[in-house]
Design a protein around this motif. Structure first.
Motif, mmCIF file in Angstrom:
data_model
loop_
_atom_site.group_PDB
_atom_site.id
_atom_site.type_symbol
_atom_site.label_atom_id
_atom_site.label_comp_id
_atom_site.label_asym_id
_atom_site.label_seq_id
_atom_site.Cartn_x
_atom_site.Cartn_y
_atom_site.Cartn_z
ATOM 1 N N LYS A 159 0.834 -1.208 0.000
ATOM 2 C CA LYS A 159 0.000 0.000 0.000
ATOM 3 C C LYS A 159 0.864 1.252 0.000
ATOM 4 N N LEU A 160 1.921 1.235 0.814
ATOM 5 C CA LEU A 160 2.814 2.385 0.874
ATOM 6 C C LEU A 160 3.505 2.597 -0.467
ATOM 7 N N GLY A 161 4.015 1.518 -1.045
ATOM 8 C CA GLY A 161 4.694 1.631 -2.330
ATOM 9 C C GLY A 161 3.765 2.147 -3.416
ATOM 10 N N ASN A 162 2.549 1.623 -3.434
ATOM 11 C CA ASN A 162 1.575 2.062 -4.433
ATOM 12 C C ASN A 162 1.248 3.542 -4.272
ATOM 13 N N ARG A 163 1.136 3.986 -3.014
ATOM 14 C CA ARG A 163 0.817 5.388 -2.760
ATOM 15 C C ARG A 163 1.945 6.305 -3.222
ATOM 16 N N VAL A 164 3.175 5.897 -2.943
ATOM 17 C CA VAL A 164 4.326 6.711 -3.359
ATOM 18 C C VAL A 164 4.412 6.787 -4.875
ATOM 19 N N THR A 166 2.003 6.281 -7.050
ATOM 20 C CA THR A 166 0.853 7.026 -7.564
ATOM 21 C C THR A 166 1.094 8.528 -7.474
ATOM 22 N N THR A 167 1.617 8.963 -6.332
ATOM 23 C CA THR A 167 1.918 10.390 -6.139
ATOM 24 C C THR A 167 2.955 10.863 -7.147
ATOM 25 N N LEU A 168 3.947 10.022 -7.406
ATOM 26 C CA LEU A 168 4.999 10.380 -8.350
ATOM 27 C C LEU A 168 4.419 10.563 -9.755
ATOM 28 N N THR A 178 -5.954 7.817 -7.962
ATOM 29 C CA THR A 178 -5.924 7.398 -6.559
ATOM 30 C C THR A 178 -5.292 6.024 -6.406
ATOM 31 N N ASP A 179 -5.043 5.345 -7.526
ATOM 32 C CA ASP A 179 -4.470 4.004 -7.530
ATOM 33 C C ASP A 179 -3.678 3.857 -8.820
ATOM 34 N N LEU A 180 -2.518 3.213 -8.748
ATOM 35 C CA LEU A 180 -1.680 3.100 -9.940
ATOM 36 C C LEU A 180 -1.534 1.657 -10.407
ATOM 37 N N CYS A 181 -1.143 0.777 -9.494
ATOM 38 C CA CYS A 181 -0.755 -0.593 -9.878
ATOM 39 C C CYS A 181 -1.922 -1.555 -9.697
ATOM 40 N N LEU A 246 9.034 1.826 -11.130
ATOM 41 C CA LEU A 246 9.760 3.093 -11.008
ATOM 42 C C LEU A 246 10.575 3.378 -12.264
ATOM 43 N N LYS A 247 11.197 2.361 -12.821
ATOM 44 C CA LYS A 247 11.984 2.534 -14.044
ATOM 45 C C LYS A 247 11.102 2.994 -15.202
#
Length: 270
Positions: A159-164, A166-168, A178-181, A246-247
């Motif tokens: 959840k933390l990774g997804n939030r970071v 998504t924000t990026l 509000t959700d990326l992956c 991230l890449k």
């Protein structure tokens, strides 16, 4: 491309008045559509989960395309038993990205829905995605964190990774996700020419989300609930796949909108 939003008509007289090339499929008591809907399901050794997945699929969809990632169990036979008209595509390459690209190439519908084979997604939500598309959206993006969504499957670190991440993406590309992956999405077929998919792994979902924004397509988030995988173990690895995502973000930030070109490779359909 035309889309239709109107009350469903079920009497025979109404059906006769509608031209053959524009037959409507009743989706609910208030919605009928003309565009055919294809559902793409990438699967590898998911024979135990497919009964749960297929049970939730609405009977008004045009076709189901199962992409088999060289399964060693009865995945293909189970799919054919459950949905006799299923289109089975043998995946070329490895990874979810390759599977989806192969599946998209085999679709004949104007609307394409992508859904996982592990039982974590509810096919009953497809009506919400399709409604968004016929209502004017180009891309209907599932979100576990939009109001009305949820997840039973994500660990705190995911959840933390997804939030970071998504924000990026929101910051770098001007998105408002509000959700990326998340792999439950739907779109008009023409979008494939705009986003030109070219990655192999789980990061394909992020790539799609970034490129629809870069292409200026209309995106609508759909609240979705993610359930736990029913059987088996996921191939997702939080750290490894997070780095790949991230890449993709960093690579896409450094490129302009890509020229429109065919987005698909051809899978072997059986």
């Amino acid at each position: 491309m035309s889309s239709f939003l109107r009350p469903a008509e079920t009497d025979q007289e109404s059906a006769v008045r509608i031209p053959a090339q524009a037959q409507y499929r009743p989706v609910s008591s208030h919605l009928a559509i003309a565009p055919p809907v294809s559902v793409v399901i990438p699967a590898m050794n998911e024979a135990e989960n497919l009964p749960y997945v297929f049970k939730t699929l609405p009977d008004w969809i045009h076709e189901v395309v199962l992409v088999d990632g060289n399964s060693t169990d009865d995945t293909v036979q189970v799919a054919r038993d459950l949905w006799p008209d299923v289109t089975v595509v043998k995946q070329r390459g490895k990874g979810k990205g390759d599977a989806l690209i192969s599946g998209f190439a085999a679709c004949t519908g104007e609307i394409i829905v992508m859904i996982d084979a592990d039982g974590s997604a509810d096919g009953g939500e497809i009506v919400s995605y399709v409604s968004a598309l016929v209502g004017g959206a180009d891309f209907a993006k599932g979100s576990r964190f939009a109001n009305g969504g949820g997840t039973d499957d994500m660990t705190p670190i995911r959840k933390l990774g997804n939030r970071v991440l998504t924000t990026l993406v929101n910051t770098k590309f001007g998105a408002r996700y509000t959700d990326l992956c998340y792999g439950y999405n739907a779109f008009w077929r023409h979008c494939l020419d705009e986003i030109a998919l070219d990655c192999a792994g789980f990061e394909v979902e992020t790539l799609m989300n970034i490129r629809v924004v870069k292409a200026g397509l209309r995106v609508q988030e759909i609240p979705s609930h993610e359930y736990n995988r029913i059987h088996g173990v996921s191939n997702l690895r939080a750290v490894r796949d997070g780095i790949r995502v991230l890449k993709v973000i960093l690579r896409e930030r450094g490129t302009r909108k890509r020229a429109v070109r065919p987005a698909m490779i051809t899978g072997e359909v059986s």
